[in-house]
Scaffold this motif. Structure first.
Motif, PDB file in Angstrom:
ATOM      1  N   VAL A 187       0.777  -1.078  -0.032  1.00 16.33           N
ATOM      2  CA  VAL A 187      -0.128  -0.136  -0.105  1.00 16.33           C
ATOM      3  C   VAL A 187       0.833   1.240   0.100  1.00 16.33           C
ATOM      4  O   VAL A 187       1.697   1.348   0.460  1.00 16.33           O
ATOM      5  CB  VAL A 187      -1.015  -0.096   1.239  1.00 16.33           C
ATOM      6  CG1 VAL A 187      -0.215  -0.034   2.556  1.00 16.33           C
ATOM      7  CG2 VAL A 187      -2.119   1.225   1.029  1.00 16.33           C
ATOM      8  N   ARG A 188       0.417   2.376  -1.014  1.00 14.65           N
ATOM      9  CA  ARG A 188       1.374   3.708  -0.914  1.00 14.65           C
ATOM     10  C   ARG A 188       0.345   4.680  -0.885  1.00 14.65           C
ATOM     11  O   ARG A 188      -0.437   4.666  -1.563  1.00 14.65           O
ATOM     12  CB  ARG A 188       2.018   3.577  -2.214  1.00 14.65           C
ATOM     13  CG  ARG A 188       2.666   4.745  -2.373  1.00 14.65           C
ATOM     14  CD  ARG A 188       3.837   4.860  -3.648  1.00 14.65           C
ATOM     15  NE  ARG A 188       3.734   6.261  -3.991  1.00 14.65           N
ATOM     16  CZ  ARG A 188       4.858   6.734  -4.631  1.00 14.65           C
ATOM     17  NH1 ARG A 188       5.849   6.005  -4.926  1.00 14.65           N
ATOM     18  NH2 ARG A 188       4.793   7.883  -5.055  1.00 14.65           N
ATOM     19  N   VAL A 189       0.605   5.451  -0.077  1.00 14.18           N
ATOM     20  CA  VAL A 189      -0.482   6.609  -0.017  1.00 14.18           C
ATOM     21  C   VAL A 189       0.540   8.076  -0.277  1.00 14.18           C
ATOM     22  O   VAL A 189       1.407   8.232   0.142  1.00 14.18           O
ATOM     23  CB  VAL A 189      -0.718   6.865   1.541  1.00 14.18           C
ATOM     24  CG1 VAL A 189      -1.777   8.246   1.641  1.00 14.18           C
ATOM     25  CG2 VAL A 189      -1.744   5.766   2.028  1.00 14.18           C
ATOM     26  N   ASP A 190      -0.072   8.675  -1.431  1.00 13.70           N
ATOM     27  CA  ASP A 190       0.770   9.971  -1.722  1.00 13.70           C
ATOM     28  C   ASP A 190      -0.395  10.970  -1.175  1.00 13.70           C
ATOM     29  O   ASP A 190      -1.406  10.969  -1.500  1.00 13.70           O
ATOM     30  CB  ASP A 190       0.754  10.067  -3.228  1.00 13.70           C
ATOM     31  CG  ASP A 190       2.036   9.204  -3.896  1.00 13.70           C
ATOM     32  OD1 ASP A 190       1.749   8.231  -4.084  1.00 13.70           O
ATOM     33  OD2 ASP A 190       2.930   9.869  -4.000  1.00 13.70           O
ATOM     34  N   THR A 191       0.368  11.976  -1.039  1.00 13.45           N
ATOM     35  CA  THR A 191      -0.637  13.264  -0.184  1.00 13.45           C
ATOM     36  C   THR A 191      -0.871  14.288  -1.179  1.00 13.45           C
ATOM     37  O   THR A 191      -1.818  14.979  -1.363  1.00 13.45           O
ATOM     38  CB  THR A 191       0.404  14.090   0.671  1.00 13.45           C
ATOM     39  OG1 THR A 191       1.440  14.595  -0.034  1.00 13.45           O
ATOM     40  CG2 THR A 191       0.887  13.161   1.908  1.00 13.45           C
ATOM     41  N   GLY A 192      -0.207  14.245  -2.336  1.00 11.41           N
ATOM     42  CA  GLY A 192      -0.380  15.144  -3.442  1.00 11.41           C
ATOM     43  C   GLY A 192       0.096  16.559  -2.790  1.00 11.41           C
ATOM     44  O   GLY A 192       0.627  16.567  -1.896  1.00 11.41           O
ATOM     45  N   LYS A 193      -0.019  17.455  -3.756  1.00  9.67           N
ATOM     46  CA  LYS A 193       0.712  18.749  -3.419  1.00  9.67           C
ATOM     47  C   LYS A 193      -0.403  19.341  -2.432  1.00  9.67           C
ATOM     48  O   LYS A 193      -1.521  19.635  -2.662  1.00  9.67           O
ATOM     49  CB  LYS A 193       0.667  19.594  -4.535  1.00  9.67           C
ATOM     50  CG  LYS A 193       1.980  19.471  -5.479  1.00  9.67           C
ATOM     51  CD  LYS A 193       2.078  20.681  -6.169  1.00  9.67           C
ATOM     52  CE  LYS A 193       3.390  20.672  -6.970  1.00  9.67           C
ATOM     53  NZ  LYS A 193       3.791  21.703  -7.926  1.00  9.67           N
TER      54      LYS A 193
END
Lengths: 795, 119
Positions: A187-193
């Motif tokens: 699982v990978r979580v990207d916050t975004g900008k």
């Protein structure tokens, strides 16, 4: 008034000139370039103009192969690369050789931070970043990059480049299952900008059984990265890599054992049994020659913290400050052995033994026994360092200078733990002092106890000069590299290690290089590069230095009389690498041909030292490596794309090796002159064919590896083999609304034809036997066909 | 006094020439799209800079490069140098006879945007 008139006139003339200028200027329209350039279907070749041999695997390749794959596997199809994996998943590690250089003779970095072991320069690819988080892996087959932070790279370097966090928020999940109870969750979580910040964190959990024998591996892994955009071309970033794995090793086999015990022979499946302890009776246990699989473990934990300040100080000046910290802890190999209590076969008074000899192990109240234990070569490393680079652009010159500094503390011990008849281990991680074996004075038992502070430094300067409108580029560079070893042995029970000593030694070298390229047309480039590399010997050269005879005299358990001398006097090995090549970039395909020649001086190998009458790692003199590498990749045509690579390598030692002296004083030589260096196939060829259309992707890759020698005298070898892998993927439709996106189901099959083949056991560049009379070479058997399925989806 | 007769409207530029100009610009755009690439130095691959470089290139009627330079930088020298290298190294076609009439050379401006795909 006059001023007004003049100004008016000037304005009128300026306007007219501006109009004329505007008349002769046209906007072409925006051109957009993405990080992977014009993508080639296979992801195994990129546009390259570095004036030396270099090959790159991109995300397009990494994302279609099995996610658990390690970097050695990812590089397998590239020219010059001979890599093997202990199993199909890559979770057990493997070996890598490029142009005959072993991985411990090459420099490895993750986002610029060095990750070779600071003592032995070993590389453990299964510990590194998850494949989903890697954007590319590159290999420079010959000369190490000038700014690369290495002191152990006589061969080229390998770089892992992790992907940046995404600009938009996303959660990606993937789950895999397959044969041998393979499971992997990711699982990978990207916050975004978020303003000027973006980041990601990922976690994966993997496990699989061994394809031979009992046991398997379990691996937990975290990658994280955060970036803060300072604008104007500057940014701050930080990364974390954490890995914890508990792995049962595969057993290496001699060629005779493969024939007699079979392809799937492995460690024993039942634990050795203790003799029932009886007070006052000497019990002498013997460790079976084939160890129990549960006592051949590789528990390892490591993390890497990286920081980066990439600062655009002015239009022409850029400063990059990149600190890092590596931590590693774990053991490996086969831990099953016996340890003797103080008075086993020994009437020496306790005070005349180190720390009073080993205390009661089996709890029978006497000190008369020899007992089977779990004893591991534990390594703990603390490795902080920093790279600093300053670049300045002036007209056609780009000057890059900088330094690298690190101070690695390396604790190498060998504690032991009791084992039960059911295969239980009191402490398999060997970190709990309460349950580990002790000496009679209460000190913790050690079969090895050494501490090395390795201080690595380099300063470098490089000028990239563009001439004739960038058609000709010349890059002279020089670096000065140094490593200072400060080795302290603390008295322990190892061979010739029963007293304290400290040894310090410096290895340094000035490494010049000159690389040139000529852009004959926008499609054709030729290059020539020559550079010097060096590798310091490993710190293991300083072990066991107590002179015996006379050995050590102990008083009240402490060493009081002894002498010591370092037996190994190996100096650094150096190599001069010459690459001459040409690259072509056409509309349908791009490719390169590179001829290389390596002149090796003081190559380190296991050999006989006549001065001391023993066999050691010493400098064996000159050897050469020469060959040819070819690679070619096509763009997709009707969905089809392809890639091929080919390698020819001739790696030879110049002279016969001295292996002993007869009783009459005659030197005895092994016939090694002009023989091929072990585990260096003369020929390799690889191909990858792919069809990708709409939601479908099918890729078949094959690799041929010719016969490999396994001794320096070439009196034993392992056969050529070819394996094929299949990767197929289907992208399902997105879910309704803003639900799940990009759902992909992927099938990965390794060793499609179930080919049986052997891999050389080449733990180090120097650790091959000279000939079969002096040592028996060992091998690993190749993994059979293995299939797994992955389902991945984004939210 | 009658109002002066307004001057006749300026004749529109001849349509065929503008079309030819546009055609040549399209040809250049296609060509540059073919030779463009993201910089691949070790530094570029680690820093992964993004941005837009506006470069100019001056060609004579035979398509020979007379000069090239940065019109507006991206803030990254890596990208600026790559954009300049790209346009300088090109092999450009000659102007069609009826394009850019009366000009012995012509300056072209092209914004090149460099993007990096995340993971």
């Amino acid at each position: 008034m006059r001023t007004f008139k003049l100004n008016t006139l000037a304005l009128a003339m300026f306007t007219m000139l501006g109009a004329a200028h505007a008349q002769q200027t046209s906007e072409i329209g925006k051109i957009t370039v993405t990080g992977e350039g014009d993508k080639l279907g296979t992801g195994l070749i990129i546009d390259e103009d570095t004036p030396k041999a270099k090959s790159t695997v991109t995300k397009a390749q990494l994302e279609k192969t099995r996610s658990s794959s390690n970097p050695f596997q990812a590089l397998a199809l590239l020219p010059g690369v001979n890599s093997t994996s202990q199993d199909a998943t890559g979770l057990f590690g493997g070996s890598l050789r490029v142009r005959g250089f072993n991985s411990d003779q090459m420099g490895f970095t993750i986002d610029g931070a060095p990750v070779n072991d600071s003592g032995s320069f070993s590389v453990f690819p299964q510990e590194y970043s998850d494949a989903e988080n890697l954007c590319e892996i590159f290999v420079t087959q010959g000369a190490t990059d000038t700014e690369a932070p290495h002191v152990g790279a006589s061969g080229g370097n390998v770089g892992l480049v992790t992907c940046d966090p995404l600009d938009t928020s996303r959660v990606r999940t993937a789950v895999s299952g397959g044969q041998l109870d393979y499971f992997r969750g990711f699982v990978r979580v990207d916050t975004g900008k978020i303003g000027d910040f973006k980041g990601f964190i990922s976690f994966s959990k993997s496990e699989v059984d061994k394809f031979r024998g009992s046991g398997g591996t379990k691996r937990d892994h975290v990658d994280a990265k955060a970036e803060y955009d300072l604008k104007g071309g500057s940014k701050l970033s930080a990364g974390l890599l954490y890995n914890r794995a508990l792995t049962n090793n595969f057993r290496s086999l001699t060629l005779a054992q493969v024939n007699s015990e079979g392809y799937y022979a492995d460690f024993a499946t039942s634990p050795p049994q203790h003799i029932t302890p009886v007070n006052g009776t000497a019990q002498s246990e013997t460790s079976p020659s084939n160890a129990y699989y549960g006592y051949a473990l590789n528990p390892f934990e490591n993390y890497l913290l990286t920081g980066k300040a990439n600062l655009q100080l002015s239009e022409r000046v850029r400063l990059d400050i990149e600190p890092y910290f590596w931590y590693g802890y774990g053991t490996g190999g086969t831990q099953q052995t016996t340890v003797s209590e103080a008075n086993f076969n020994n009437a020496t008074p306790l005070g005349s033994q180190l720390h009073g000899g080993v205390a009661d192990i089996n709890g029978d109240g006497d000190l008369l026994d020899r007992v089977i234990v779990y004893r591991g070569s534990l390594t703990e490393t603390y490795r902080p360092g920093v790279n600093v680079k300053l670049s300045y652009t002036l007209d056609n010159n780009k000057i890059l200078g900088g330094f690298w500094y690190e101070r690695a503390r390396h604790f190498q011990t060998q504690p032991a733990s009791r084992v039960s008849n059911s295969g239980g281990i009191s402490d398999r991680w060997l970190g709990n002092e309460d349950v580990l074996l002790k000496y009679n004075d209460g000190t913790e038992y050690q079969g090895r106890n050494q501490h090395t502070v390795s201080t690595g430094e380099s300063v470098f300067i490089q000028d990239t000069i563009d001439l004739f409108n960038s058609k000709f580029q010349i890059t002279p560079s020089a670096s000065y590299r140094k490593i200072h070893r400060d080795f302290t042995n603390t008295a322990n029970s190892g061979t010739n290690a029963g007293a304290d000593y400290n040894y310090q030694r410096d290895y340094d070298e000035v490494l010049p290089s000159l690389n040139m390229s000529f852009q004959a047309s926008d499609r054709l480039q030729t290059f020539i590069g020559i550079g010097k590399n060096f590798k310091a010997p490993g710190n293991f050269e300083y072990q066991g230095a107590i002179d015996n005879p006379p050995g050590v005299t102990y008083t009240n358990g402490a060493p009081t009389a002894y002498t010591w001398s370092i037996k190994n006097k190996a100096t650094q090995e150096t190599s001069i690498n010459l690459d001459v090549g040409t690259r072509y970039k056409g509309d349908l395909f791009k490719g390169s041909v590179t001829a290389f020649y390596v002149d090796f001086k003081n190559r380190i190998a296991s050999a006989f030292d006549p001065a001391q009458g023993i066999r050691l790692d010493i400098n064996v003199g000159k050897s050469t490596i020469k060959g040819l590498e070819v690679e070619l990749g096509t763009v997709p045509v009707y969905g089809f794309s392809g890639y091929v690579s080919g390698t020819y390598t001739r790696s030879t030692i110049k002279d016969d090796l001295l292996v002993g002296v007869t009783s009459t004083g005659q030197n005895v030589y092994a016939l090694t002159a002009d023989k091929q260096f072990p585990d260096t196939p003369k020929g390799m060829a690889a191909a990858s064919i792919q069809w990708a259309q709409g939601p479908y992707l099918v890729n078949v890759a094959g690799k041929f590896t010719s016969r490999r020698q396994v001794t320096l005298a070439n009196d034993a070898s392992i056969s050529a083999f070819t394996t094929f892998d299949l990767n197929a993927a289907y992208q399902l439709p997105n879910g309704p609304g803003n639900g799940w996106k990009n759902p992909i189901i992927r099938l990965n099959v390794s060793n499609l034809t179930n080919k049986q083949y052997l891999m050389a056991n080449s733990g180090s560049g120097s650790q091959f036997g000279i000939n079969t009379a002096l040592s028996t070479p060992s091998v690993y058997t190749g993994a059979p066909r293995f299939a797994s399925v992955t389902f991945q989806v984004d939210y | 006094m009658a109002a002066p007769t307004p001057p006749p409207p300026a004749p529109a530029p001849p349509a065929p020439s503008r079309n030819v100009d546009e055609g040549y610009l399209g040809e250049l755009r296609g060509y540059l799209n073919g030779i463009k690439r993201y910089p691949n130095s070790r530094e570029a691959r680690q820093l992964k800079p993004q941005g837009t470089v506006k470069v100019w290139i001056e060609l004579d009627r035979a398509g020979q490069v007379l000069g090239a330079g940065i019109h507006t930088g991206s803030g990254s020298l890596i990208l600026d140098n790559e954009a300049l290298r790209t346009v300088r190294n090109g092999r450009y076609p000659a102007f069609p006879a009826d394009s850019f009439t009366g000009q012995s050379f012509h300056r072209f401006v092209v914004p090149i945007e460099y993007l990096v795909e995340g993971g």
